[in-house]
Motif scaffolding. Structure first.
Motif, PDB file in Angstrom:
ATOM      1  N   PRO A 124       0.843  -1.196   0.000  1.00 19.39           N
ATOM      2  CA  PRO A 124       0.000   0.000   0.000  1.00 19.39           C
ATOM      3  C   PRO A 124       0.883   1.253   0.000  1.00 19.39           C
ATOM      4  O   PRO A 124       1.899   1.311   0.680  1.00 19.39           O
ATOM      5  CB  PRO A 124      -0.792  -0.126   1.310  1.00 19.39           C
ATOM      6  CG  PRO A 124      -0.843  -1.606   1.573  1.00 19.39           C
ATOM      7  CD  PRO A 124       0.489  -2.126   1.095  1.00 19.39           C
ATOM      8  N   GLY A 125       0.488   2.230  -0.812  1.00 15.58           N
ATOM      9  CA  GLY A 125       1.244   3.470  -0.909  1.00 15.58           C
ATOM     10  C   GLY A 125       2.257   3.491  -2.032  1.00 15.58           C
ATOM     11  O   GLY A 125       2.824   4.536  -2.349  1.00 15.58           O
ATOM     12  N   ASP A 126       2.502   2.344  -2.664  1.00 12.19           N
ATOM     13  CA  ASP A 126       3.475   2.275  -3.758  1.00 12.19           C
ATOM     14  C   ASP A 126       2.948   2.945  -5.018  1.00 12.19           C
ATOM     15  O   ASP A 126       1.750   3.157  -5.185  1.00 12.19           O
ATOM     16  CB  ASP A 126       3.811   0.816  -4.093  1.00 12.19           C
ATOM     17  CG  ASP A 126       4.835   0.203  -3.161  1.00 12.19           C
ATOM     18  OD1 ASP A 126       5.593   0.956  -2.516  1.00 12.19           O
ATOM     19  OD2 ASP A 126       4.897  -1.040  -3.085  1.00 12.19           O
ATOM     20  N   CYS A 127       3.863   3.235  -5.916  1.00 11.21           N
ATOM     21  CA  CYS A 127       3.552   3.727  -7.252  1.00 11.21           C
ATOM     22  C   CYS A 127       3.819   2.585  -8.231  1.00 11.21           C
ATOM     23  O   CYS A 127       4.866   1.938  -8.152  1.00 11.21           O
ATOM     24  CB  CYS A 127       4.407   4.939  -7.598  1.00 11.21           C
ATOM     25  SG  CYS A 127       4.002   5.654  -9.219  1.00 11.21           S
ATOM     26  N   VAL A 128       2.863   2.324  -9.123  1.00  5.53           N
ATOM     27  CA  VAL A 128       2.973   1.249 -10.101  1.00  5.53           C
ATOM     28  C   VAL A 128       2.457   1.739 -11.445  1.00  5.53           C
ATOM     29  O   VAL A 128       1.786   2.773 -11.515  1.00  5.53           O
ATOM     30  CB  VAL A 128       2.194  -0.015  -9.658  1.00  5.53           C
ATOM     31  CG1 VAL A 128       2.726  -0.562  -8.337  1.00  5.53           C
ATOM     32  CG2 VAL A 128       0.704   0.269  -9.550  1.00  5.53           C
ATOM     33  N   VAL A 129       2.752   0.980 -12.505  1.00  5.82           N
ATOM     34  CA  VAL A 129       2.323   1.373 -13.844  1.00  5.82           C
ATOM     35  C   VAL A 129       1.687   0.185 -14.563  1.00  5.82           C
ATOM     36  O   VAL A 129       2.230  -0.917 -14.549  1.00  5.82           O
ATOM     37  CB  VAL A 129       3.514   1.896 -14.682  1.00  5.82           C
ATOM     38  CG1 VAL A 129       3.080   2.222 -16.103  1.00  5.82           C
ATOM     39  CG2 VAL A 129       4.140   3.119 -14.029  1.00  5.82           C
TER      40      VAL A 129
END
Length: 185
Positions: free
Chosen positions: A19-24
């Motif tokens: 949770p809180g991560d940046c993903v693409v």
């Protein structure tokens, strides 16, 4: 068959994303993978979802709204080749589901000249332990060349920095979907 590969991919990605991560999501398509990623990062995370087709982004937005997940997702109508123009954040995961939009035109496909820069840029942004997932479809027009080139690319990655896994079925057609997973050490 594809279900097994996608299920395995999502299992690996789920372990890499907090949770809180940046993903693409480099290929938003009909939004299934974008929804999965949005659920993984939670309300405090961020998902960037790329697609060149308005129809794909509309489908994705509808799916996100149905699950009240649109807040943490930015939809980008652009080629995934431009990934690094939209973020310089460390990424926990980068996901590709290559080929064409299911239910859409088979003439609009991912192309190596766009996918390779996105893969290269995405790998540069992956954090330690981050994972890139690429679903490959050699059975459609242009798919075999894209698949073979991406596998060659992955084989050349320095093992000191990356681990690459090629997941495919040995007793199925060579046109069967394949999965490429790359983890940054």
């Amino acid at each position: 068959m594809i279900e097994y590969s996608l299920q395995f991919s999502k299992q690996v990605l789920k372990e890499a994303i907090n949770p809180g991560d940046c993903v693409v999501d480099c290929t938003a398509g009909n939004g299934h993978d974008t929804v999965f990623l949005a659920e993984c990062v939670g309300e405090s995370g961020q998902v960037l979802a790329f697609d060149i087709q308005k129809e794909a982004l509309d489908n994705t937005l509808l799916r996100l709204k149905e699950r009240e997940l649109e807040k943490q997702v930015t939809l980008i109508k652009s080629s995934h080749a431009h990934l690094t123009e939209y973020t310089n954040k460390e990424l926990a995961a980068v996901m590709f589901n290559l080929g064409y939009l299911p239910g859409g035109s088979h003439k609009v496909i991912t192309k190596l000249e766009n996918t390779l820069p996105a893969v290269d840029g995405g790998l540069g942004l992956l954090k330690k332990g981050g994972v890139m997932s690429l679903m490959l479809y050699p059975g459609h027009y242009g798919g075999r060349a894209e698949t073979e080139s991406l596998i060659r690319f992955a084989k050349m990655l320095p093992p000191k920095y990356y681990t690459a896994l090629h997941y495919h079925f040995l007793n199925k057609s060579s046109n069967s979907p394949q999965l490429l997973l790359i983890q940054k050490k």
